[in-house]
Scaffold this motif. Structure first.
Motif, PDB file in Angstrom:
ATOM      1  N   VAL A  84       1.046  -1.120  -0.186  1.00 23.55           N
ATOM      2  CA  VAL A  84       0.227  -0.139  -0.148  1.00 23.55           C
ATOM      3  C   VAL A  84       0.804   0.934  -0.113  1.00 23.55           C
ATOM      4  N   HIS A  85       0.316   2.821  -0.200  1.00 19.69           N
ATOM      5  CA  HIS A  85       1.038   3.555  -0.705  1.00 19.69           C
ATOM      6  C   HIS A  85       0.718   4.376   0.117  1.00 19.69           C
ATOM      7  N   PRO A  86       2.420   4.727   1.420  1.00 24.58           N
ATOM      8  CA  PRO A  86       1.327   6.285   2.610  1.00 24.58           C
ATOM      9  C   PRO A  86       0.298   6.828   2.326  1.00 24.58           C
ATOM     10  N   ASP A  87      -0.271   7.439   1.225  1.00 21.73           N
ATOM     11  CA  ASP A  87      -1.023   8.017   1.197  1.00 21.73           C
ATOM     12  C   ASP A  87      -2.738   7.618   0.963  1.00 21.73           C
ATOM     13  N   VAL A  88      -2.806   6.262   1.276  1.00 23.31           N
ATOM     14  CA  VAL A  88      -4.028   5.394   0.870  1.00 23.31           C
ATOM     15  C   VAL A  88      -4.656   5.594   2.246  1.00 23.31           C
ATOM     16  N   THR A  89      -5.779   5.778   2.572  1.00 22.64           N
ATOM     17  CA  THR A  89      -6.408   6.266   3.004  1.00 22.64           C
ATOM     18  C   THR A  89      -7.095   5.074   4.642  1.00 22.64           C
ATOM     19  N   LEU A  90      -7.067   4.640   5.674  1.00 21.69           N
ATOM     20  CA  LEU A  90      -7.501   3.972   6.190  1.00 21.69           C
ATOM     21  C   LEU A  90      -7.979   2.985   5.775  1.00 21.69           C
ATOM     22  N   ALA A  91      -9.403   3.678   5.603  1.00 19.09           N
ATOM     23  CA  ALA A  91     -10.909   3.550   5.230  1.00 19.09           C
ATOM     24  C   ALA A  91     -10.353   1.855   3.931  1.00 19.09           C
ATOM     25  N   GLN A  92      -9.324   2.592   3.285  1.00 16.05           N
ATOM     26  CA  GLN A  92      -9.217   1.815   2.059  1.00 16.05           C
ATOM     27  C   GLN A  92      -8.106   0.822   2.640  1.00 16.05           C
ATOM     28  N   ALA A  93      -6.481   1.027   3.229  1.00 16.97           N
ATOM     29  CA  ALA A  93      -5.955  -0.031   3.171  1.00 16.97           C
ATOM     30  C   ALA A  93      -6.896  -1.024   4.350  1.00 16.97           C
ATOM     31  N   ALA A  94      -8.249  -0.794   5.101  1.00 16.79           N
ATOM     32  CA  ALA A  94      -8.582  -1.448   6.103  1.00 16.79           C
ATOM     33  C   ALA A  94      -9.363  -2.468   4.991  1.00 16.79           C
ATOM     34  N   ARG A  95      -9.747  -1.851   3.537  1.00 15.17           N
ATOM     35  CA  ARG A  95     -10.539  -2.669   2.517  1.00 15.17           C
ATOM     36  C   ARG A  95      -9.519  -3.619   1.851  1.00 15.17           C
ATOM     37  N   ILE A  96      -8.017  -3.558   2.161  1.00 18.81           N
ATOM     38  CA  ILE A  96      -7.585  -4.176   0.639  1.00 18.81           C
ATOM     39  C   ILE A  96      -7.077  -5.762   2.146  1.00 18.81           C
ATOM     40  N   MET A  97      -7.064  -5.006   3.550  1.00 19.83           N
ATOM     41  CA  MET A  97      -6.845  -6.664   3.963  1.00 19.83           C
ATOM     42  C   MET A  97      -7.733  -7.365   4.459  1.00 19.83           C
ATOM     43  N   ALA A  98      -9.208  -6.794   4.831  1.00 21.85           N
ATOM     44  CA  ALA A  98     -10.532  -7.958   3.997  1.00 21.85           C
ATOM     45  C   ALA A  98     -10.205  -8.995   3.311  1.00 21.85           C
ATOM     46  N   VAL A  99     -10.199  -8.309   2.131  1.00 29.05           N
ATOM     47  CA  VAL A  99     -10.432  -8.758   0.408  1.00 29.05           C
ATOM     48  C   VAL A  99      -9.454  -9.755   0.324  1.00 29.05           C
ATOM     49  N   ARG A 100      -8.346  -9.091   0.504  1.00 26.85           N
ATOM     50  CA  ARG A 100      -6.611  -9.970   0.499  1.00 26.85           C
ATOM     51  C   ARG A 100      -6.630 -10.683   1.911  1.00 26.85           C
ATOM     52  N   ARG A 101      -7.187 -10.403   2.384  1.00 28.12           N
ATOM     53  CA  ARG A 101      -7.035 -11.582   3.636  1.00 28.12           C
ATOM     54  C   ARG A 101      -5.915 -11.609   4.710  1.00 28.12           C
ATOM     55  N   VAL A 102      -5.048 -10.371   4.485  1.00 30.46           N
ATOM     56  CA  VAL A 102      -3.437 -10.312   5.327  1.00 30.46           C
ATOM     57  C   VAL A 102      -4.226  -9.426   6.042  1.00 30.46           C
ATOM     58  N   LYS A 103      -2.972  -9.613   8.054  1.00 26.50           N
ATOM     59  CA  LYS A 103      -3.293  -8.881   8.545  1.00 26.50           C
ATOM     60  C   LYS A 103      -1.624  -7.570   8.519  1.00 26.50           C
ATOM     61  N   ARG A 104      -0.959  -7.335   7.425  1.00 28.51           N
ATOM     62  CA  ARG A 104      -0.728  -6.700   7.349  1.00 28.51           C
ATOM     63  C   ARG A 104       0.055  -5.608   5.967  1.00 28.51           C
ATOM     64  N   LEU A 105       0.292  -4.603   6.217  1.00 26.22           N
ATOM     65  CA  LEU A 105       0.747  -4.235   4.450  1.00 26.22           C
ATOM     66  C   LEU A 105       2.163  -3.893   4.537  1.00 26.22           C
ATOM     67  N   PRO A 106       3.104  -4.058   3.792  1.00 26.37           N
ATOM     68  CA  PRO A 106       4.416  -2.985   4.013  1.00 26.37           C
ATOM     69  C   PRO A 106       3.940  -1.696   3.139  1.00 26.37           C
ATOM     70  N   VAL A 107       4.695  -0.822   3.322  1.00 27.02           N
ATOM     71  CA  VAL A 107       4.352   0.171   3.074  1.00 27.02           C
ATOM     72  C   VAL A 107       5.272   0.586   2.179  1.00 27.02           C
ATOM     73  N   VAL A 108       4.725   1.146   0.385  1.00 26.25           N
ATOM     74  CA  VAL A 108       6.092   1.416  -0.318  1.00 26.25           C
ATOM     75  C   VAL A 108       5.887   3.255  -1.010  1.00 26.25           C
ATOM     76  N   ASP A 109       7.143   3.099  -1.477  1.00 26.52           N
ATOM     77  CA  ASP A 109       6.927   4.285  -2.530  1.00 26.52           C
ATOM     78  C   ASP A 109       6.655   3.923  -4.088  1.00 26.52           C
ATOM     79  N   ASP A 110       6.632   5.128  -4.763  1.00 22.60           N
ATOM     80  CA  ASP A 110       6.289   4.903  -6.069  1.00 22.60           C
ATOM     81  C   ASP A 110       7.071   4.395  -6.738  1.00 22.60           C
ATOM     82  N   VAL A 111       8.185   3.670  -6.542  1.00 24.10           N
ATOM     83  CA  VAL A 111       8.993   2.885  -7.308  1.00 24.10           C
ATOM     84  C   VAL A 111       9.247   1.244  -6.379  1.00 24.10           C
TER      85      VAL A 111
END
Length: 228
Positions: free
Chosen positions: A100-127
Motif C-alpha cells: 500500500v502507498h503512504p497516502d492511502v486512507t485508513l478505510a482503503q487500507a482496511a478494505r485491502i486487508m479484508a479482501v486480500r485476507r492479510v493482517k499487515r501491509l508493507p508501505v512502499v513508495d512509487d518505486v
C-alpha cells in the motif's frame, strides 16, 4: 472545514523488521520470534519489497516433514509442498507482495486487508521501496480519538452544515465513540443524511439519532401542510 481523513503514513510503523531474499529458513524463524511478528517483508537491493514471508509460509516444512500424504493431496497443494522443501526467503515468500502507498486512507487500507485476507501491509513508495508497515492494530488507532474531539467535528462539519438555521437546537453527545443526536428539525428526511455523515467521521463507533420533526412530503391528497 471537514476533518481530513487519516492516511496510512499517519499510523504506520516506520521501523520495520525485514529480511533479504537469501535469508535462510532458521534465520527467518529466529527473526519472527525475536520481534514477535507473524510476517515480514522480503527485500532486495536498497530496500525494494519483492515479497512477504509469514508463519503460514514456514509451516508446510513441519506439516510435510513426516507426512505420508497421497499423490492427489500433493498435487492439490503444490505450492505448500514446494515451500516444505524451501530453504531461503526467496523460495518461501508470497509474491508479488500486497502493498500500500503512504497516502492511502485508513478505510482503503482496511478494505485491502479484508479482501486480500492479510493482517499487515508493507508501505512502499512509487518505486516499491519500503517506507514502513501498517497492521490491523494501526488501523484501529483512529478509535482512540477522544469523545470531545469527535463531538466538536460532528458539530462543525455535520450539524452546522446540514442544519444551519437550527444548529443551536440539535444537541450532540458522544460517549465511548457513540454519537447521539437529539433535537427537533423541520425535515425528517435529513435524519438519514445526518446519520450517514456522522458515521463518516473518523472514530465514530455508532450513531443514535433521536431527532424529531415533520415530513417534507405531504401524506396524501388533502393532507394538511406541516406546521412551522
Amino acid at each position: 472545514m471537514p476533518h481530513n481523513p487519516h492516511i496510512v503514513s499517519d499510523v504506520m510503523t516506520q521501523t520495520v523488521v525485514a529480511v533479504g531474499r537469501d535469508a535462510p529458513f532458521k534465520e527467518i524463524v529466529r527473526t519472527l520470534e525475536q520481534w514477535k511478528v507473524s510476517a515480514m517483508p522480503v527485500l532486495e537491493g536498497e530496500g525494494r519489497v519483492i515479497g512477504v514471508v509469514s508463519e503460514a509460509d514456514l509451516l508446510p516444512k513441519e506439516e510435510f516433514r513426516d507426512s505420508d500424504s497421497s499423490l492427489f493431496e500433493q498435487r492439490r497443494r503444490l505450492s505448500d509442498v514446494a515451500k516444505a522443501g524451501a530453504a531461503k526467503a526467496e523460495e518461501l515468500m508470497s509474491t508479488p507482495a500486497i502493498t500500500v502507498h503512504p497516502d492511502v486512507t485508513l478505510a482503503q487500507a482496511a478494505r485491502i486487508m479484508a479482501v486480500r485476507r492479510v493482517k499487515r501491509l508493507p508501505v512502499v513508495d512509487d518505486v516499491g521501496m519500503l517506507q514502513g508497515i501498517v497492521s490491523r492494530a494501526d488501523l484501529l488507532k483512529v478509535f482512540l480519538r477522544s469523545d470531545e474531539d469527535i463531538e466538536e467535528e460532528v458539530r462543525r462539519t455535520v450539524v452546522s452544515s446540514l442544519f444551519p438555521a437550527l444548529s443551536h437546537a440539535v444537541h450532540v453527545k458522544v460517549h465511548e465513540g457513540v454519537v447521539t443526536l437529539r433535537g427537533h428539525i423541520r425535515d425528517t428526511s435529513l435524519i438519514s443524511v445526518a446519520v450517514r455523515l456522522v458515521r463518516a467521521v473518523e472514530g465514530v463507533v455508532d450513531v443514535d439519532p433521536q431527532l424529531t420533526g415533520e415530513s417534507a412530503t405531504p401524506a396524501g391528497p388533502g393532507a394538511e401542510p406541516a406546521s412551522e
